[in-house]
Design a protein around this motif. Structure first.
Motif, PDB file in Angstrom:
ATOM      1  N   ASP A 329       0.753  -1.332   0.053  1.00 44.21           N
ATOM      2  CA  ASP A 329       0.031  -0.080  -0.070  1.00 44.21           C
ATOM      3  C   ASP A 329       0.711   1.187   0.014  1.00 44.21           C
ATOM      4  O   ASP A 329       1.440   1.699   1.000  1.00 44.21           O
ATOM      5  N   LEU A 330       1.017   1.924  -1.152  1.00 41.46           N
ATOM      6  CA  LEU A 330       1.737   3.206  -1.261  1.00 41.46           C
ATOM      7  C   LEU A 330       0.675   4.120  -1.319  1.00 41.46           C
ATOM      8  O   LEU A 330       1.230   5.185  -2.057  1.00 41.46           O
ATOM      9  N   SER A 331      -0.462   4.312  -0.803  1.00 41.68           N
ATOM     10  CA  SER A 331      -1.173   5.632  -0.781  1.00 41.68           C
ATOM     11  C   SER A 331      -0.600   6.511   0.078  1.00 41.68           C
ATOM     12  O   SER A 331       0.067   6.045   1.133  1.00 41.68           O
ATOM     13  N   ASP A 332      -1.279   7.529   0.265  1.00 41.08           N
ATOM     14  CA  ASP A 332      -0.897   8.382   1.431  1.00 41.08           C
ATOM     15  C   ASP A 332      -1.163   7.983   2.960  1.00 41.08           C
ATOM     16  O   ASP A 332      -0.140   7.821   3.696  1.00 41.08           O
ATOM     17  N   ALA A 333      -2.057   7.133   3.010  1.00 45.26           N
ATOM     18  CA  ALA A 333      -2.338   6.477   4.226  1.00 45.26           C
ATOM     19  C   ALA A 333      -1.476   5.146   4.484  1.00 45.26           C
ATOM     20  O   ALA A 333      -0.956   5.110   5.503  1.00 45.26           O
TER      21      ALA A 333
END
Length: 349
Positions: A329-333
């Motif tokens: 998961d390389l989303s902001d979160a």
């Protein structure tokens, strides 16, 4: 003892730092926090210099005196009009000579306790070089490593927001560190300015706490990483971020959206001919023109960036045991969560 002069070690004791050099000199580098009040601007310096060479030193000084007095008078009427009698400015020019001397004299005649910097900017520059060789040696670097697209810089930014000590060299260098890392409309600072900014950053760190930094090569764009900082990175504790190719591609599509959709991409791909071959670069240009950016980024990673990353890691980490942080998961979160995990594990060791 000359009470109208001060040294670099006394900078913090003044209310203001006034850089009397020309705007172009100031733009190349200056003492952090200084304001530019040129006694001669760039065009005026040319005028006075031409008179000095073609007519005489006397005529040059006569014209220069008028310009200096007029410029300093303007600063007193505007920028310094509200300064109280107890205001203590420090003035500097290139070598601490005539420009800062004239400026300081006028300010002292007004009644302010102005001083000029002994040795001028050159003494400051010597201080930067000297301290950059010493200060980083006292720091404990924790290095965020990982192949291109692993969001290393974004992880550092998240860690900084979470209260960790972070040295973001790419932010200071205004460059993403890769061959396609130029930022649009944002030129890199001069080498001198970069080194001043690096010193200003490392001086703020507590040596008892880790300093997080990205794994960098010796150069970031056109700039050289200071030797002691680079050595500190090589000797630091390395942490490897591992993400899938799909996640890395999606991250880069977001992180480089300004570049992928701009006209510079096809031109910049030319720079990869030497390492990847003309036929491959021609294919990549076609993908860019067809706006098939996902395929393009995937091939750039697999055929160019990952090769160089593995080579550098093998060279650095022969037999080294790096801590690994895997993520899907390389989303902001996801980046914020990974930053917290890295910080927590590092604090526990």
């Amino acid at each position: 003892m000359d009470h109208t002069r001060a040294t670099v070690e006394e900078l913090a004791g003044f209310d203001a730092l006034i850089d009397a050099r020309s705007p172009s000199e100031f733009a190349e580098d200056h003492i952090p926090g200084a304001i530019n009040c040129p006694v001669l601007d760039d065009q005026q310096r040319i005028i006075v210099g031409t008179l000095y060479k073609q007519v005489s030193a006397f005529d040059a000084r006569k014209v220069g005196a008028v310009l200096v007095a007029r410029n300093v008078a303007t600063y007193i009427e505007t920028m310094f009009a509200d300064k109280p009698k107890g205001w203590t400015p420090l003035v500097y020019c290139w070598r601490g000579g005539q420009r800062s001397g004239a400026f300081t004299h006028i300010l002292r005649e007004v009644g302010w306790s102005a001083k000029r910097l002994t040795g001028g900017y050159k003494s400051w520059r010597g201080h930067v070089i000297e301290q950059l060789a010493v200060v980083p040696q006292a720091l404990r670097f924790t290095v965020i490593a990982g192949p291109t697209g692993s969001a290393k810089t974004r992880i550092l930014e998240a860690m900084q927001q979470q209260g960790q000590q972070v040295l973001n060299l790419e932010a200071l260098a205004a460059h993403k560190g890769s061959v396609l890392g130029d930022l649009p409309g944002q030129p890199q600072p001069s080498q001198k300015m970069f080194e001043t900014q690096v010193l200003s950053a490392v001086q703020q760190f507590d040596p008892a706490r880790p300093v997080y930094v990205e794994s960098e090569s010796k150069r970031i764009g056109q700039l050289r990483v200071p030797d002691a900082v680079f050595q500190g990175i090589q000797d630091g504790q390395w942490l490897r971020v591992q993400a899938s190719m799909e996640q890395r591609v999606q991250f880069l599509l977001r992180d480089y959206d300004y570049f992928l959709s701009g006209p510079e991409l096809v031109t910049q791909l030319e720079r990869l001919k030497e390492s990847c071959g003309g036929e491959t670069v021609t294919r990549w240009k076609g993908l860019a023109q067809a706006r098939d950016f996902a395929t393009l980024v995937g091939e750039l990673l697999a055929q160019h960036y990952d090769r160089f990353y593995l080579r550098s890691m093998n060279k650095h980490a022969e037999g080294a045991d790096h801590s690994r942080f895997a993520t899907n998961d390389l989303s902001d979160a996801g980046i914020a969560a990974l930053a917290r995990e890295i910080g927590a594990r590092s604090d526990a060791t």
